[in-house]
Design a protein around this motif. Structure first.
Motif, PDB file in Angstrom:
ATOM      1  N   VAL A  49      10.791   2.205 -14.439  1.00 47.83           N
ATOM      2  CA  VAL A  49      10.311   1.102 -13.609  1.00 47.83           C
ATOM      3  C   VAL A  49      11.145   1.005 -12.447  1.00 47.83           C
ATOM      4  N   ASN A  50      10.637   1.306 -11.168  1.00 52.91           N
ATOM      5  CA  ASN A  50      11.687   0.941  -9.875  1.00 52.91           C
ATOM      6  C   ASN A  50      11.407  -0.421  -9.474  1.00 52.91           C
ATOM      7  N   LYS A  51      10.044  -0.922  -9.181  1.00 56.53           N
ATOM      8  CA  LYS A  51      10.124  -2.080  -8.626  1.00 56.53           C
ATOM      9  C   LYS A  51       8.914  -3.186  -9.585  1.00 56.53           C
ATOM     10  N   ALA A  52       9.292  -4.374  -9.473  1.00 53.64           N
ATOM     11  CA  ALA A  52       8.192  -5.265 -10.312  1.00 53.64           C
ATOM     12  C   ALA A  52       8.375  -6.509  -9.685  1.00 53.64           C
ATOM     13  N   PHE A  53       6.952  -6.915  -9.762  1.00 47.27           N
ATOM     14  CA  PHE A  53       6.589  -8.390  -9.089  1.00 47.27           C
ATOM     15  C   PHE A  53       6.171  -9.130 -10.059  1.00 47.27           C
ATOM     16  N   LEU A 108       0.959  -1.357   0.049  1.00 47.46           N
ATOM     17  CA  LEU A 108      -0.172   0.000  -0.031  1.00 47.46           C
ATOM     18  C   LEU A 108       0.787   1.358   0.074  1.00 47.46           C
ATOM     19  N   GLU A 109       2.014   1.176   0.800  1.00 53.10           N
ATOM     20  CA  GLU A 109       2.838   2.315   0.907  1.00 53.10           C
ATOM     21  C   GLU A 109       3.661   2.509  -0.478  1.00 53.10           C
ATOM     22  N   LEU A 110       4.046   1.511  -1.028  1.00 52.20           N
ATOM     23  CA  LEU A 110       4.449   1.560  -2.403  1.00 52.20           C
ATOM     24  C   LEU A 110       3.483   2.061  -3.539  1.00 52.20           C
ATOM     25  N   PHE A 111       2.248   1.580  -3.573  1.00 52.55           N
ATOM     26  CA  PHE A 111       1.236   2.438  -4.304  1.00 52.55           C
ATOM     27  C   PHE A 111       1.095   3.713  -4.185  1.00 52.55           C
ATOM     28  N   CYS A 112       1.155   4.286  -3.026  1.00 53.26           N
ATOM     29  CA  CYS A 112       1.245   5.998  -2.711  1.00 53.26           C
ATOM     30  C   CYS A 112       2.414   6.483  -3.197  1.00 53.26           C
ATOM     31  N   LYS A 113       3.590   5.951  -3.123  1.00 51.68           N
ATOM     32  CA  LYS A 113       4.843   6.367  -3.424  1.00 51.68           C
ATOM     33  C   LYS A 113       5.012   6.522  -5.109  1.00 51.68           C
ATOM     34  N   SER A 114       4.453   5.595  -5.833  1.00 50.65           N
ATOM     35  CA  SER A 114       4.692   5.592  -7.135  1.00 50.65           C
ATOM     36  C   SER A 114       3.669   6.571  -7.936  1.00 50.65           C
ATOM     37  N   ASP A 115       4.182   7.075  -8.961  1.00 50.18           N
ATOM     38  CA  ASP A 115       3.642   7.586 -10.096  1.00 50.18           C
ATOM     39  C   ASP A 115       2.612   6.657 -10.924  1.00 50.18           C
ATOM     40  N   THR A 151       5.671  -0.725 -11.040  1.00 52.22           N
ATOM     41  CA  THR A 151       5.601   0.431 -10.125  1.00 52.22           C
ATOM     42  C   THR A 151       6.861   1.255 -10.771  1.00 52.22           C
ATOM     43  N   GLY A 152       6.438   2.540 -10.671  1.00 50.77           N
ATOM     44  CA  GLY A 152       7.400   3.333 -10.815  1.00 50.77           C
ATOM     45  C   GLY A 152       7.085   4.949 -11.036  1.00 50.77           C
ATOM     46  N   THR A 153       8.143   5.734 -11.770  1.00 49.48           N
ATOM     47  CA  THR A 153       7.833   7.164 -11.721  1.00 49.48           C
ATOM     48  C   THR A 153       7.696   7.453 -13.155  1.00 49.48           C
ATOM     49  N   VAL A 154       7.127   8.741 -13.580  1.00 50.70           N
ATOM     50  CA  VAL A 154       7.094   9.210 -14.987  1.00 50.70           C
ATOM     51  C   VAL A 154       8.129  10.316 -15.176  1.00 50.70           C
ATOM     52  N   THR A 155       8.957  10.006 -15.938  1.00 43.76           N
ATOM     53  CA  THR A 155       9.722  11.269 -16.240  1.00 43.76           C
ATOM     54  C   THR A 155       9.920  11.718 -17.648  1.00 43.76           C
TER      55      THR A 155
END
Length: 282
Positions: free
Chosen positions: A255-259, A168-175, A245-249
């Motif tokens: 992509v920062n993390k993947a499962f 849940l924290e990862l969801f909120c921190k990711s773009d 999950t990751g950021t938009v630049t």
């Protein structure tokens, strides 16, 4: 003698005298920003149009940089590595920032692994001036490279499924948070990504993107971040489903993390149900 071998002879002869004893570059003279010459075919269309001189190879003039960069075109024609051009242009035509930044070590090692064997076939080793241990580790420069479409240094790896709270924290921190199926590409062109997007795309969070932008951005990521994609599909040559999950630049997705998403990953399914109604603070 082939064009490829002739070009390598010129290349190595010209560069052997430039290697510093400690393997590092020390550009001479006053540094300045100039437009990338239109005649520098090696470094066209990379997302930036100005470069610093002297460059990381010690070239003092644009004409010298153009002449020497042309020697690498035959090697690039062999398509030994998807990002060989990016690596070389970070040396020949460094992005015009407050200071010159060199390419990251993992990018150098990845290019060397793929391209050095081709050079060795003609009896020429990887140039000493390009030894990868002289480049900084990735975390030192990746933020600068991101800004100019050079974010090929970040190696994403498959993560172990964590707790529901951490997801849940990862969801909120990711773009962005997206579930996607990667499948072997039917394209015969080695210049394109070897994997393509499946028909279904579940976007849990799109961040600053709107409408159908996510699919296009993911397709660009597949083409330009071969190292990350390779890490994800290493044990899934026939394709698999992943949570990214990751950021938009700018126009790029990082992509920062993947499962890996499969029937055994119940925590991901449970977290996805919570994401649909969860409101992140701030």
């Amino acid at each position: 003698m082939t064009l490829f071998v002739s070009a390598l002879l010129l290349l190595l002869a010209a560069w052997s005298s430039r290697a510093m004893p400690d393997g590092h570059w020390e550009p001479q003279g006053s540094s300045r920003c100039i437009p990338i010459p239109s005649s520098m075919a090696l470094c066209q269309g990379l997302g930036y149009n100005t470069m610093r001189m002297p460059n990381l190879l010690g070239h003092e003039s644009p004409a010298e940089a153009v002449q020497q960069s042309a020697s690498w075109l035959p090697l690039l024609a062999r398509e030994c590595h998807l990002h060989a051009r990016i690596f070389l242009c970070s040396l020949f035509a460094p992005v015009c920032l407050e200071r010159i930044i060199s390419p990251c070590r993992s990018l150098c090692e990845s290019v060397q692994d793929r391209c050095a064997p081709i050079m060795n076939c003609y009896g020429y080793p990887w140039p000493r001036i390009l030894h990868c241990d002289q480049f900084p580790k990735d975390h030192l420069i990746v933020s600068l490279f991101d800004k100019y479409f050079l974010d090929y240094c970040t190696d994403c790896e498959l993560e172990e499924t964590t707790s529901a709270k951490e997801l849940l924290e990862l969801f909120c921190k990711s773009d962005f948070v997206v579930k996607v199926r990667l499948e072997p590409s039917n394209s015969s062109s080695s210049a394109l990504a070897k994997f393509s997007l499946g028909s279904r795309l579940d976007v849990f969070k799109h961040g600053p993107l709107v409408g159908g932008e996510m699919r296009g951005r993911l397709a660009l990521w597949l083409e330009r971040d071969a190292t990350c994609v390779g890490n994800l599909i290493r044990h899934h040559p026939q394709g698999a489903t992943f949570l990214l999950t990751g950021t938009v630049t700018g126009e790029r997705l990082l992509v920062n993390k993947a499962f890996s998403w499969n029937k055994h990953q119940r925590q991901l399914s449970q977290a996805a149900r919570k994401w649909k109604r969860h409101r992140c603070r701030g």
